[in-house]
Design a protein around this motif. Structure first.
Motif, short mmCIF file in Angstrom:
data_model
loop_
_atom_site.label_atom_id
_atom_site.label_comp_id
_atom_site.label_asym_id
_atom_site.label_seq_id
_atom_site.Cartn_x
_atom_site.Cartn_y
_atom_site.Cartn_z
N LEU A 69 3.10 -7.90 -0.50
CA LEU A 69 2.75 -6.84 -1.46
C LEU A 69 1.23 -6.75 -1.65
O LEU A 69 0.74 -6.55 -2.75
N ARG A 128 5.38 -1.18 0.31
CA ARG A 128 6.04 -0.79 -0.96
C ARG A 128 5.29 -1.24 -2.21
O ARG A 128 5.68 -0.89 -3.32
N GLY A 129 4.23 -2.05 -2.05
CA GLY A 129 3.47 -2.49 -3.21
C GLY A 129 2.02 -2.02 -3.12
O GLY A 129 1.54 -1.72 -2.01
N CYS A 160 -0.67 -3.94 -4.98
CA CYS A 160 -1.31 -5.26 -4.86
C CYS A 160 -0.68 -6.20 -5.89
O CYS A 160 -0.65 -5.87 -7.08
N ALA A 161 -0.20 -7.34 -5.41
CA ALA A 161 0.51 -8.29 -6.29
C ALA A 161 -0.43 -9.32 -6.88
O ALA A 161 0.00 -10.39 -7.31
N GLY A 165 2.81 1.39 -5.46
CA GLY A 165 3.93 0.53 -5.84
C GLY A 165 3.42 -0.43 -6.88
O GLY A 165 2.39 -0.18 -7.52
N VAL A 166 4.11 -1.57 -7.02
CA VAL A 166 3.73 -2.47 -8.11
C VAL A 166 2.26 -2.92 -8.00
O VAL A 166 1.76 -3.20 -6.91
N ALA A 177 6.02 3.35 -9.33
CA ALA A 177 5.11 2.19 -9.43
C ALA A 177 5.11 1.64 -10.86
O ALA A 177 5.56 2.29 -11.81
#
Ligand code: T3D
Length: 258
Positions: A22, A56-57, A59-60, A102-103, A124
């Motif tokens: 991510l 799908r993300g 940046c985590a 995304g997240v 998101a």
């Protein structure tokens, strides 16, 4: 490559490129981002930036694999790798559009908040994930959050570390807009193109004024506006904007200093 940089007409698109995690941040990615910003700012043909994430993300946040066994004494040095990035985004003379696909968690959420116009896909979310792992918001989180959403919401976002859906983030003023997922990139690219055709010098000066407003009183800020306005007025885009208005035609801004 931890990031991808594409040259577009008038702007550069930077994509975080560790989708299997991510797009979690590591030192290499942080340094690559700083270098990409420096290169963009040095290129007179580049008048705006767009930042997004692959997969799908968005940046985590910090890659937790990188810090799991890190001695506490090394944490300040780690953060000193990211702080220049946040400072650079905020102080960049170029307008920066962030498309949160995304997240956006931990430092990843605050990376987005350091940009100038933040759009997010409706699917998101923004998570100040730090408390979940016993940390405090960094990468400017404790600075951006209260300014954007007020101290009550900032405290709850940080203490509870719950995901904030994109639409609520927009309703609260954390970001500019939530956009249907399939429209996010076209909208963000459209905005970057629009900004790339705008009065670049004035945009950079606006950013300086907003940054300084955080610590200035009104009197100082009025003085600063006077000084920065003189710089803006000296740029050819000011004269062009006025002429275009009087001649009832669209302005053609060159984005050059006077
Ligand atoms: O020490 C310091 O001071 C350093 C500075 C720290 C600044 C920070 O950013 S601290 C905060 C770090 N970030 C987090 O704590 C967030 C961790 N991630 C999550 O909580 C969740 O992944 C998300 C809420 C972001 C998304 O959840 P979900 O269910 O959509 O995805 P997932 O399955 O958890 O993650 C997908 C993969 O990405 C997974 O890998 P796998 O199992 O498929 O091989 C997961 O491990 C990986 N991943 C997600 N986040 C990180 C990560 N890997 C490393 N580091 C991550 N931060």
């Amino acid at each position: 490559m931890t990031i991808l940089v594409e040259r577009r007409a008038g702007y550069r698109r930077i994509t975080l490129n560790r989708p299997e995690r991510l797009n979690a941040l590591n030192i290499e990615m942080g340094e690559a981002l700083v270098a990409a910003l420096a290169a963009a700012e040095a290129d007179p043909a580049c008048r705006a930036l767009m930042l997004t994430g692959m997969g799908r993300g968005f940046c985590a946040g910090q890659d937790l694999n990188e810090i799991v066994d890190m001695p506490v004494a090394e944490i300040p040095a780690l953060i000193d790798h990211y702080n220049p990035l946040i400072r650079r985004l905020a102080a960049s003379p170029l307008p920066i559009v962030c498309a949160v696909n995304g997240v956006a968690a931990g430092a990843g959420a605050n990376l987005a908040l350091a940009c100038d116009i933040v759009l997010a896909a409706r699917s998101a979310s923004f998570v100040q994930a730090f408390a979940r792992i016993g940390l405090i918001p960094d990468c400017g989180g404790t600075w951006f959050l209260p300014r954007l959403v007020g101290i009550a919401r900032a405290r709850a976002l940080a203490l509870l570390a719950e995901p904030l859906p994109a639409e609520t983030a927009a309703d609260w003023g954390l970001i500019w807009r939530a956009i249907d997922d399939d429209r996010l990139l076209p909208e963000a690219e459209g905005l970057a193109e629009r900004l790339a055709a705008g009065p670049t010098v004035a945009y950079g000066l606006m950013k300086r004024a907003f940054n300084a407003a955080a610590s200035n009183d009104l009197a100082r800020q009025l003085d600063l506006e006077r000084d920065l306005q003189s710089e803006a007025a000296a740029a050819p885009d000011h004269a062009e904007g006025v002429r275009a208005f009087l001649e009832k035609r669209p302005a053609s801004f060159a984005g050059k200093r006077g």
